[in-house]
Design a protein around this motif. Structure first.
Motif, PDB file in Angstrom:
ATOM      1  N   UNK A 156       0.795  -1.223   0.000  1.00  0.00           N
ATOM      2  CA  UNK A 156       0.000   0.000   0.000  1.00  0.00           C
ATOM      3  C   UNK A 156       0.828   1.273   0.000  1.00  0.00           C
ATOM      4  N   UNK A 157       2.130   1.158  -0.116  1.00  0.00           N
ATOM      5  CA  UNK A 157       3.005   2.327  -0.170  1.00  0.00           C
ATOM      6  C   UNK A 157       3.735   2.382  -1.507  1.00  0.00           C
ATOM      7  N   UNK A 158       4.087   3.585  -1.934  1.00  0.00           N
ATOM      8  CA  UNK A 158       4.843   3.764  -3.159  1.00  0.00           C
ATOM      9  C   UNK A 158       6.249   3.211  -2.983  1.00  0.00           C
ATOM     10  N   UNK A 159       6.643   2.321  -3.880  1.00  0.00           N
ATOM     11  CA  UNK A 159       7.990   1.756  -3.829  1.00  0.00           C
ATOM     12  C   UNK A 159       8.903   2.590  -4.716  1.00  0.00           C
ATOM     13  N   UNK A 160      10.001   3.094  -4.147  1.00  0.00           N
ATOM     14  CA  UNK A 160      10.881   4.006  -4.870  1.00  0.00           C
ATOM     15  C   UNK A 160      12.207   3.374  -5.278  1.00  0.00           C
ATOM     16  N   UNK A 161      12.573   2.260  -4.680  1.00  0.00           N
ATOM     17  CA  UNK A 161      13.855   1.649  -5.002  1.00  0.00           C
ATOM     18  C   UNK A 161      14.991   2.226  -4.183  1.00  0.00           C
ATOM     19  N   UNK A 162      16.176   1.632  -4.314  1.00  0.00           N
ATOM     20  CA  UNK A 162      17.325   1.998  -3.481  1.00  0.00           C
ATOM     21  C   UNK A 162      17.743   3.450  -3.670  1.00  0.00           C
ATOM     22  N   UNK A 163      17.651   3.962  -4.893  1.00  0.00           N
ATOM     23  CA  UNK A 163      18.064   5.339  -5.168  1.00  0.00           C
ATOM     24  C   UNK A 163      16.879   6.276  -5.351  1.00  0.00           C
ATOM     25  N   UNK A 164      15.658   5.744  -5.225  1.00  0.00           N
ATOM     26  CA  UNK A 164      14.473   6.572  -5.365  1.00  0.00           C
ATOM     27  C   UNK A 164      13.953   6.699  -6.780  1.00  0.00           C
ATOM     28  N   UNK A 165      14.468   5.881  -7.711  1.00  0.00           N
ATOM     29  CA  UNK A 165      14.137   6.076  -9.127  1.00  0.00           C
ATOM     30  C   UNK A 165      13.470   4.849  -9.754  1.00  0.00           C
ATOM     31  N   UNK A 166      12.772   4.057  -8.969  1.00  0.00           N
ATOM     32  CA  UNK A 166      12.154   2.850  -9.513  1.00  0.00           C
ATOM     33  C   UNK A 166      11.059   3.199 -10.518  1.00  0.00           C
TER      34      UNK A 166
END
Length: 390
Positions: free
Chosen positions: A226-236
């Motif tokens: 239920x949360x936005x997944x951004x990835x390790x650097x925030x750029x997913x």
């Protein structure tokens, strides 16, 4: 008694939980909040009084009695303020004014032909001001603006790259805050669309979902737990640039070739039908298809097939509950849906597609704008919970 640091933190956390509970379960009584949170009634009453003073909570009519006096019910005051959400597309700008629960009060939409950063900023600020002027009177006024951008955005609101705009290292948040005089949030457009559908649209009941922004290009936003997944650097989420044609693929603006968006986007559709002046945008192609133009219908079907190839890869890789197709190509649902589903059936693993739902965005072209507005609202509420709002 003077509160210690730990006591202050605990009070702030409990106050935040009280507001979250009212937002999620209104209308609700103080006694029910106490029962849900395990806090004593005196603590809940004190914290509710603070939210009433700050005008983010309202008292309403009496609820049902459980044996004693009927309780006064509490509501979240969604009209205590407003937010503006902007979807900055490659060839359009769409903006919406919402209250603090995401209800749309007003909309504006314009064509965009000049992608130079200064020109885009001027258009965005003009829309923000036009919508701000339409906001009803409220305690907090317009609390902020959120903007979804078709590119990679860092945590400081700098657009690191937007290939379809030709942008690199554009400090959009700082530029917008300076020009509009409002707090701003800048987010990748597909992420904003994913948030919009998860909070207000077809994805509200999905814990894990992938939103596909299929417009001039393709981007994706990933919702995990239920949360936005951004990835390790925030750029997913840059799945529009996954390779689906490894040999002799079409060159892409990202510098690679064979990217998914070169085969399954509005840009790919118009490239396939060029050169035909009457097929200059998606709407004209749809009109021709509706009139029986076989070339237009076939091209739309082919776009659907390529969309399905990418969706099958997403299902195999992420096993989400739901895949949501949004942005402009969702307007072509009548032509792209069945080829998309056929491709998914042929190319995805049975175990992965069995429980997955493939849907089209229920918010239509508002997904990213409403998601961007919700990010501005979340920032405002976080500041209110931290005691940073007047």
């Amino acid at each position: 008694m003077k509160l210690t640091g730990d006591q202050t933190y605990i009070k702030r956390m409990n106050k935040s939980l009280v507001l979250d509970t009212i937002i999620a379960h209104a209308p609700i009584s103080r006694a029910d909040i106490s029962a849900k949170l395990g806090l004593n009634k005196a603590t809940v009453s004190s914290l509710v009084a603070e939210w009433l003073d700050e005008r983010l909570v309202l008292e309403t009519g009496l609820g049902a009695s459980s044996g004693g006096r009927k309780p006064v019910m509490l509501l979240y005051n969604a009209q205590a303020g407003y937010a503006v959400g902007v979807d900055l597309g490659v060839n359009y700008i769409s903006a919406a004014l919402t209250d603090l629960s995401g209800v749309v009060v007003a909309r504006e939409r314009q064509r965009l032909r000049d992608a130079e950063p200064g020109a885009v900023l001027e258009r965005v600020v003009g829309l923000v001001r036009a919508l701000t002027a339409q906001a009803p009177a409220s305690p907090y006024g317009v609390v902020g603006v959120g903007v979804g951008v078709p590119g990679i955005v860092d945590g400081d609101g700098v657009v690191l790259t937007a290939p379809n705009f030709g942008w690199r290292d554009v400090p959009l948040r700082a530029m917008l805050e300076d020009a509009a005089g409002l707090p701003a949030c800048i987010e990748n457009e597909a992420n904003a669309g994913a948030v919009g559908e998860q909070r207000y649209g077809i994805g509200r009941d999905a814990s894990d979902a992938v939103y596909i922004s299929a417009g001039v290009g393709i981007g994706t936003g990933l919702i995990v737990g239920r949360d936005l997944y951004r990835g390790a650097s925030g750029f997913s989420g840059e799945l529009g640039h996954m390779t689906i044609q490894a040999d002799q693929g079409l060159p892409c603006g990202c510098g690679s070739s064979g990217c998914w968006e070169m085969y399954a986007s509005e840009k790919a559709l118009l490239h396939r039908l060029a050169p035909h002046p009457e097929r200059e945008d998606l709407e004209s192609v749809l009109r021709l298809a509706d009139e029986g133009d076989a070339a237009a219908a076939d091209a739309l079907s082919d776009i659907g097939r390529y969309l399905g190839i990418g969706v099958a890869t997403i299902l195999n890789a992420f096993n989400p509950e739901m895949v949501i197709v949004g942005n402009r190509l969702a307007l072509a649902r009548a032509y792209v849906e069945q080829p998309l589903l056929d491709a998914v059936e042929r190319r995805s693993l049975r175990q992965h597609r069995r429980r997955a739902r493939i849907e089209f965005a229920s918010l239509g072209l508002d997904s990213a704008a409403l998601g961007a507005a919700s990010l501005a609202i979340s920032r405002f509420l976080a500041a209110a919970k931290a005691g940073e709002q007047a």
